[in-house]
Scaffold this motif. Structure first.
Motif, PDB file in Angstrom:
ATOM      1  N   UNK A 107      -0.285   1.877  -6.914  1.00  0.00           N
ATOM      2  CA  UNK A 107       0.393   2.629  -7.963  1.00  0.00           C
ATOM      3  C   UNK A 107      -0.603   3.466  -8.755  1.00  0.00           C
ATOM      4  N   UNK A 108      -1.737   2.876  -9.127  1.00  0.00           N
ATOM      5  CA  UNK A 108      -2.743   3.585  -9.917  1.00  0.00           C
ATOM      6  C   UNK A 108      -3.377   4.725  -9.118  1.00  0.00           C
ATOM      7  N   UNK A 109      -3.891   4.410  -7.942  1.00  0.00           N
ATOM      8  CA  UNK A 109      -4.578   5.426  -7.154  1.00  0.00           C
ATOM      9  C   UNK A 109      -3.610   6.483  -6.629  1.00  0.00           C
ATOM     10  N   UNK A 110      -2.399   6.051  -6.261  1.00  0.00           N
ATOM     11  CA  UNK A 110      -1.393   7.002  -5.791  1.00  0.00           C
ATOM     12  C   UNK A 110      -0.936   7.931  -6.904  1.00  0.00           C
TER      13      UNK A 110
ATOM     14  N   UNK B 209       4.167  -1.013 -14.817  1.00  0.00           N
ATOM     15  CA  UNK B 209       4.469  -1.291 -13.415  1.00  0.00           C
ATOM     16  C   UNK B 209       3.325  -2.048 -12.746  1.00  0.00           C
ATOM     17  N   UNK B 210       2.080  -1.656 -13.024  1.00  0.00           N
ATOM     18  CA  UNK B 210       0.934  -2.324 -12.403  1.00  0.00           C
ATOM     19  C   UNK B 210       0.772  -3.748 -12.920  1.00  0.00           C
ATOM     20  N   UNK B 211       0.927  -3.941 -14.226  1.00  0.00           N
ATOM     21  CA  UNK B 211       0.822  -5.276 -14.791  1.00  0.00           C
ATOM     22  C   UNK B 211       1.938  -6.172 -14.255  1.00  0.00           C
ATOM     23  N   UNK B 212       3.155  -5.625 -14.177  1.00  0.00           N
ATOM     24  CA  UNK B 212       4.273  -6.393 -13.629  1.00  0.00           C
ATOM     25  C   UNK B 212       4.027  -6.757 -12.171  1.00  0.00           C
ATOM     26  N   UNK B 213       3.401  -5.832 -11.436  1.00  0.00           N
ATOM     27  CA  UNK B 213       3.122  -6.081 -10.017  1.00  0.00           C
ATOM     28  C   UNK B 213       2.154  -7.242  -9.832  1.00  0.00           C
TER      29      UNK B 213
ATOM     30  N   UNK C 168       0.826  -1.205   0.000  1.00  0.00           N
ATOM     31  CA  UNK C 168       0.000   0.000   0.000  1.00  0.00           C
ATOM     32  C   UNK C 168       0.861   1.256   0.000  1.00  0.00           C
ATOM     33  N   UNK C 169       1.782   1.375   0.970  1.00  0.00           N
ATOM     34  CA  UNK C 169       2.611   2.575   1.071  1.00  0.00           C
ATOM     35  C   UNK C 169       3.597   2.684  -0.078  1.00  0.00           C
ATOM     36  N   UNK C 170       4.266   1.600  -0.410  1.00  0.00           N
ATOM     37  CA  UNK C 170       5.255   1.643  -1.489  1.00  0.00           C
ATOM     38  C   UNK C 170       4.576   1.945  -2.818  1.00  0.00           C
ATOM     39  N   UNK C 171       3.444   1.293  -3.077  1.00  0.00           N
ATOM     40  CA  UNK C 171       2.738   1.535  -4.326  1.00  0.00           C
ATOM     41  C   UNK C 171       2.163   2.933  -4.403  1.00  0.00           C
ATOM     42  N   UNK C 172       1.584   3.427  -3.292  1.00  0.00           N
ATOM     43  CA  UNK C 172       0.910   4.715  -3.293  1.00  0.00           C
ATOM     44  C   UNK C 172       1.882   5.889  -3.284  1.00  0.00           C
ATOM     45  N   UNK C 173       3.114   5.674  -2.829  1.00  0.00           N
ATOM     46  CA  UNK C 173       4.058   6.793  -2.709  1.00  0.00           C
ATOM     47  C   UNK C 173       5.242   6.611  -3.646  1.00  0.00           C
ATOM     48  N   UNK C 174       6.107   5.626  -3.372  1.00  0.00           N
ATOM     49  CA  UNK C 174       7.346   5.478  -4.140  1.00  0.00           C
ATOM     50  C   UNK C 174       7.074   5.172  -5.610  1.00  0.00           C
ATOM     51  N   UNK C 175       6.318   4.101  -5.849  1.00  0.00           N
ATOM     52  CA  UNK C 175       6.066   3.687  -7.227  1.00  0.00           C
ATOM     53  C   UNK C 175       5.198   4.708  -7.961  1.00  0.00           C
ATOM     54  N   UNK C 176       4.209   5.286  -7.267  1.00  0.00           N
ATOM     55  CA  UNK C 176       3.332   6.273  -7.905  1.00  0.00           C
ATOM     56  C   UNK C 176       4.109   7.510  -8.335  1.00  0.00           C
TER      57      UNK C 176
ATOM     58  N   UNK D 207       1.599  -9.641 -11.859  1.00  0.00           N
ATOM     59  CA  UNK D 207       2.203 -10.880 -12.349  1.00  0.00           C
ATOM     60  C   UNK D 207       3.053 -11.550 -11.268  1.00  0.00           C
ATOM     61  N   UNK D 208       3.563 -10.751 -10.312  1.00  0.00           N
ATOM     62  CA  UNK D 208       4.324 -11.328  -9.205  1.00  0.00           C
ATOM     63  C   UNK D 208       3.455 -11.443  -7.952  1.00  0.00           C
ATOM     64  N   UNK D 209       2.148 -11.213  -8.105  1.00  0.00           N
ATOM     65  CA  UNK D 209       1.216 -11.395  -6.999  1.00  0.00           C
ATOM     66  C   UNK D 209       1.052 -10.214  -6.085  1.00  0.00           C
ATOM     67  N   UNK D 210       1.606  -9.045  -6.436  1.00  0.00           N
ATOM     68  CA  UNK D 210       1.544  -7.864  -5.568  1.00  0.00           C
ATOM     69  C   UNK D 210       0.364  -6.993  -5.971  1.00  0.00           C
ATOM     70  N   UNK D 211      -0.836  -7.392  -5.585  1.00  0.00           N
ATOM     71  CA  UNK D 211      -2.049  -6.669  -5.961  1.00  0.00           C
ATOM     72  C   UNK D 211      -2.068  -5.268  -5.365  1.00  0.00           C
ATOM     73  N   UNK D 212      -1.720  -5.149  -4.079  1.00  0.00           N
ATOM     74  CA  UNK D 212      -1.751  -3.841  -3.437  1.00  0.00           C
ATOM     75  C   UNK D 212      -0.742  -2.882  -4.059  1.00  0.00           C
ATOM     76  N   UNK D 213       0.364  -3.411  -4.532  1.00  0.00           N
ATOM     77  CA  UNK D 213       1.357  -2.576  -5.210  1.00  0.00           C
ATOM     78  C   UNK D 213       0.759  -1.994  -6.484  1.00  0.00           C
TER      79      UNK D 213
END
Length: 359
Positions: free
Chosen positions: A262-265, A246-250, A40-48, A252-258
């Motif tokens: 990423x999208x919402x962030x 990034x979202x599709x890759x996430x 949640x945090x990594x996807x919403x901040x760093x990756x976003x 594919x490795x099972x990281x749904x929250x990432x």
């Protein structure tokens, strides 16, 4: 530059972004695992923030060049396209009902994105054109709301009692007990090296995204499409390609929250770009200088965000429906979309058609 060379440059830049975006998602998952911050945090901040860099470069440069339609259309169009990415990610993930298995913590980010986008759309519609220190009062209010919203989100994410209800995932877990956050530990890579590779991947995305945005603008001239449509759809697609990869890759490795984070962030972070673009555009308040059809882009984004909010809020219902579908479909599971992401995808297609028609 010849039309053929423009197309070659565009495709080559897209290919670079695809590769760099995959690595960015990979390193983000390592950071989430190693630091225990979670998807949640990594996807919403760093990756976003990293995947939104092409939007920053494109909108700011468009402001300096005196092209407000591209600057604003890029931001609002990217937000609209980003929501369609959730449907693509759901299909790639393959089980359907991805949002029903994401953390409810994403609700805070979704609400903030809805509010900020609605504020931008309202500013485009009423065109206040009131400036403070050379910047529109509307973009100032947006950035203040962003700061307040991020403070609330940071407080909620640090509250141990404000966690996802584990029962909301139980229906799907009975069917598939796969870890939704993956198990990526990065092998022998040290955490400082992972952060270094993360920054390098982000820098590559900035360079390739800038080049692709410029060639997309040239392709718009070649094809004869208008500035508003180009900014909201064509350039927005180009600059949102990192979020897509990034979202599709996430997933594919099972990281749904990432992926969801990423999208919402990104949709929240993109709204900061409006202030930066407003500063770079010296003529007037930038949101008062664009065509009213941009308000339709903002409205469409708000409606699709509402669908995401409803899906995240009604996870128990969607999880139960998805579990029943698993049982009725037998052991062979084909790729499918959830009802929510299907509506999002259809809504995006309709919105794109309306924007084109009103351009």
């Amino acid at each position: 530059m010849s039309p053929a060379l423009v197309w070659i440059t565009f495709i080559a830049s897209a290919a670079v972004i695809v590769i760099a975006g995959m690595r960015l998602s990979y390193y983000s998952d390592i950071i989430a695992t190693r630091t225990h911050l979670g998807g949640f945090l990594v996807g919403s901040i760093f990756l976003a923030m990293a995947t939104s860099l092409p939007e920053v470069v494109t909108s700011v440069s468009s402001g300096f060049l005196g092209v407000p339609e591209i600057a604003v259309g890029n931001v609002l169009g990217s937000n609209l396209f980003n929501l369609a990415i959730l449907a693509v990610a759901d299909w790639v993930e393959g089980r359907g009902g991805m949002l029903a298995r994401a953390s409810r913590e994403h609700l805070s980010t979704a609400y903030l994105g809805l509010i900020l986008t609605a504020m931008a759309g309202l500013a485009v519609a009423i065109r206040p054109n009131f400036m403070v220190l050379g910047v529109g009062i509307d973009t100032i209010l947006i950035i203040l709301t962003y700061a307040a919203g991020m403070f609330v989100i940071s407080q909620r994410s640090s509250d141990p009692e404000d966690q996802l209800d584990p029962q909301s995932h139980s229906a799907v877990d009975e069917v598939d007990e796969t870890d939704s956050e993956g198990s990526n530990n990065g092998g022998l890579l040290s955490l400082p090296r992972v952060f270094t590779y993360f920054m390098i991947s982000a820098a590559v995305i900035v360079a390739a995204g800038t080049m692709m945005s410029r060639t997309a603008d040239q392709l718009a001239v070649i094809t004869g499409l208008g500035g508003t449509f180009v900014g909201s759809i064509f350039v927005a697609f180009a600059t949102s390609l990192p979020e897509l990869v990034a979202s599709v890759s996430a997933v594919r490795i099972g990281a749904i929250d990432l992926a969801v984070g990423n999208v919402l962030g990104s949709n929240v972070f993109n709204m900061i770009i409006l202030l930066i673009a407003d500063i770079s555009y010296p003529h007037s308040a930038i949101l008062s200088s664009v065509a009213p059809v941009n308000a339709l882009t903002a409205l469409s984004s708000c409606l699709l965000t509402l669908i995401v909010i409803i899906s995240l809020s009604k996870q128990r219902l969607f999880s139960k429906m998805q579990a029943d579908h698993f049982r009725s479909s037998g052991p062979v599971q084909s790729r499918r979309l959830g009802l929510d992401t299907t509506v999002i995808l259809v809504g995006y297609v309709i919105s794109t058609y309306l924007i084109y028609s009103l351009n």
